[in-house]
Design an enzyme around this catalytic site. Structure first.
Site, short mmCIF file in Angstrom:
data_model
loop_
_atom_site.label_atom_id
_atom_site.label_comp_id
_atom_site.label_asym_id
_atom_site.label_seq_id
_atom_site.Cartn_x
_atom_site.Cartn_y
_atom_site.Cartn_z
N ASP A 9 3.95 -2.69 -1.85
CA ASP A 9 3.88 -3.26 -0.51
C ASP A 9 5.12 -2.90 0.32
OD1 ASP A 9 2.68 -4.78 1.49
OD2 ASP A 9 2.31 -6.51 0.19
N ASP A 18 -3.72 -6.40 7.25
CA ASP A 18 -4.66 -6.95 6.26
C ASP A 18 -6.04 -7.24 6.84
OD1 ASP A 18 -2.38 -6.88 4.79
OD2 ASP A 18 -2.43 -8.99 4.20
C1 GLA Z 1 0.59 -7.97 2.24
C2 GLA Z 1 -0.49 -6.99 1.78
C3 GLA Z 1 -1.65 -7.77 1.20
C4 GLA Z 1 -1.16 -8.61 0.02
C5 GLA Z 1 -0.02 -9.52 0.46
C6 GLA Z 1 0.65 -10.21 -0.71
O1 GLA Z 1 0.15 -8.75 3.30
O2 GLA Z 1 -0.91 -6.19 2.84
O3 GLA Z 1 -2.68 -6.91 0.78
O4 GLA Z 1 -0.76 -7.77 -1.03
O5 GLA Z 1 0.99 -8.80 1.15
O6 GLA Z 1 1.72 -11.02 -0.34
#
Ligand code: GLA
Length: 399
Positions: free
Chosen positions: A153, A209
Site C-alpha cells: 500500500d 478504493d
Molecule cells: C487502502 C487500500 C485498501 C486497503 C486499506 C487498508 O485504503 O487502498 O485496499 O488495503 O488501505 O487499510
C-alpha cells in the site's frame, strides 16, 4: 581489497545500477493471467483473525470457488501490531496465536496460495507498522512464512518516490528467492501503469478504493479524493487498455459482489466489466455464507474464461452514448467477448456492429450468451438485444 571482496563489491554495484526487473527474473513469470483470489478488506476491514482466514480458505474450496480458478487467500491490513527488538514484523498474538507460518501452511494444505499486506511507507493505512526501511528483512520473513502474494500500500509515504519504492520492494522479494506476486496499491496517483511493469509489479491499482455501490465518487474527507462506485472505476480504466498484458495488469480494485450495496443485476455487470477489463478477480465477500445468486456470479466459468483468456488483452469501450455502452475484448484465436451495458434507468436495445469488432460485415458468426449459457442465432453485420436497466448482456462472438 581481496579479489573475492572485489567481485562482491562489483556484484553489489551491478545490482544497485540495475534496479529494474529483468525479463528472465522469477517475478516476470508470475500472474500470466490476472490473479484470482479473496481478500479480507472489503468485508472485514481490521476484523481479521486466523480462525476467520482458515474458515474462508475452507469455504473457497467447498463453495467451488477454487475449482472456478480462485487461488490466493490474502490477509489485508491489521494482521501486524509492532516490530520486535531486532526489527522483525510481529503478527497480532491474540488474533493469530499460531503465527503466520502455520496459517500459510494450512492455506497451502488446501491447495491454495497465501497472500499478505504491507505498505511502502512508515505506517499502513490503518496505522500499523509499514515496510519502510525493512524491505529486505520483511521480504525474507514473508518468504520464510510461505507468502505467495504481497499487496503493498501507499499510506504514510510522505516524500517517497513511488516507482523507486516499488522497485525496491520487488528487488527485496526477488532476493528472497521465493516467487511472490507484487500487487502495487498506489491508487493511480503516480500513474503506475507507466512504470509498474518495468519495476516488476504484477498488478497496480488504478484508482482510490472501490465502495459497494453502482456509481458515484465520494471524497474520503474534504479535499481527499476519492472512493469510487463500480462504474466510475470502469470509466477510469477505459483508456488504460494498452498497459495491461500477461504478468502485468491494471487493477480496478477488489470485487464487491455479494457485499449488499448493489442489486444482483448490478453485481453481474460489475463482474462482467472486471472480466472484460482483464482485471484481477479478488472476491471481497464472505464466502462462507453466499446466496446462490452471488455464488453463481462469482463462479460463472464462461465469464471467468474471458477474464483469464491467455492472450491477456484488456477490453476496450468501442461505443458509448448517454446510457448505452459497448465493450469488446479480443480473445486468443480471434473471437471477441462483448458487453452491452445499460447504465440508464429503463430497458433499452443496444447493439454491436462487426465494424466495432474489426470484422468484415458479411462475416457470419455464432453468438453465445455467457450469463444464460446459451447459443443464440448465427448472425452477420451486427448483434443487438434488449438490455435491462443497470444490466449487461455479455456474449462471445465466434466467426
Ligand atoms: C487502502 C487500500 C485498501 C486497503 C486499506 C487498508 O485504503 O487502498 O485496499 O488495503 O488501505 O487499510
Amino acid at each position: 581489497m581481496s579479489s573475492k571482496r572485489a567481485v562482491l563489491a562489483l556484484l553489489a554495484l551491478t545490482l544497485v545500477a540495475t534496479p529494474l526487473i529483468a525479463e528472465d527474473s522469477i517475478s516476470a513469470k508470475l500472474a500470466l493471467t490476472p490473479p484470482m483470489g479473496w481478500n479480507s478488506w472489503n468485508k472485514f476491514a481490521c476484523n481479521v483473525s486466523e480462525d476467520m482466514i482458515k474458515s474462508m480458505a475452507e469455504a473457497m474450496v467447498k463453495s467451488g470457488m477454487k475449482e472456478a480458478g480462485y487461488q490466493y487467500v490474502v490477509i489485508d491490513d491489521c494482521w501486524q501490531v509492532n516490530r520486535d527488538a531486532a526489527g522483525n514484523i510481529v503478527a497480532d498474538p491474540q488474533r493469530f496465536p499460531s503465527g503466520i507460518k502455520s496459517l500459510a501452511d494450512y492455506v497451502h494444505s488446501l491447495g491454495l496460495k497465501f497472500g499478505i499486506y504491507s505498505d511502502a511507507g512508515s505506517k499502513t493505512c490503518a496505522g500499523r507498522p509499514g515496510g519502510l526501511g525493512h524491505e529486505y528483512q520483511d521480504a525474507l520473513q514473508y518468504a520464510a512464512w510461505g507468502v505467495d502474494y504481497l499487496k503493498y500500500d501507499w499510506c504514510s509515504t510522505t516524500t517517497q518516490d513511488a516507482k523507486a519504492s516499488y522497485a525496491n520492494i520487488r528487488a527485496a522479494l526477488d532476493a528472497s528467492g521465493r516467487p511472490i506476486v507484487l500487487s502495487i496499491c498506489e491508487w493511480g496517483k503516480a500513474q503506475p501503469w507507466l512504470w509498474g511493469k518495468e519495476v516488476g509489479g504484477n498488478l497496480w491499482r488504478t484508482t482510490g478504493d472501490i465502495q459497494d455501490r453502482w456509481r458515484g465518487k465520494k471524497e474520503w474527507k474534504p479535499g481527499d479524493c476519492c472512493s469510487y462506485g463500480a462504474l466510475d472505476i470502469a470509466d477510469e480504466e477505459a483508456g488504460l487498455y494498452s498497459y495491461a498484458g500477461p504478468g502485468h495488469w491494471n487493477d480496478p480494485d477488489m470485487l464487491e459482489v455479494g457485499n449488499g450495496g448493489m442489486t444482483d443485476v448490478e453485481y453481474r455487470s460489475h463482474f462482467s466489466l472486471w472480466a472484460i477489463l482483464a482485471a484481477p478477480l479478488i472476491a471481497g465477500n464472505d464466502l462462507r455464507s453466499m446466496r446462490p445468486e452471488i455464488h453463481d456470479i462469482l463462479t460463472n466459468k464462461e465469464v471467468i474464461a474471458i477474464d483469464q483468456d491467455p492472450l491477456g488483452m484488456q477490453g476496450r469501450r468501442v461505443f458509448r452514448n448517454e446510457t448505452g455502452e459497448v465493450w469488446v475484448k479480443q480473445l486468443k484465436g480471434g473471437n471477441r467477448a462483448v458487453i452491452l451495458l445499460n447504465r440508464g434507468a429503463s430497458e433499452q436495445s443496444i447493439s454491436v456492429t462487426w465494424e466495432q469488432l474489426g470484422y468484415p460485415d458479411q462475416l457470419t458468426a455464432n453468438v453465445r450468451d455467457l450469463w444464460q449459457h446459451k447459443d443464440l442465432a448465427k448472425t452477420s453485420g451486427k448483434f443487438g438485444v434488449a438490455v435491462p436497466s443497470h444490466g449487461v448482456v455479455m456474449v462471445t462472438i465466434k466467426p
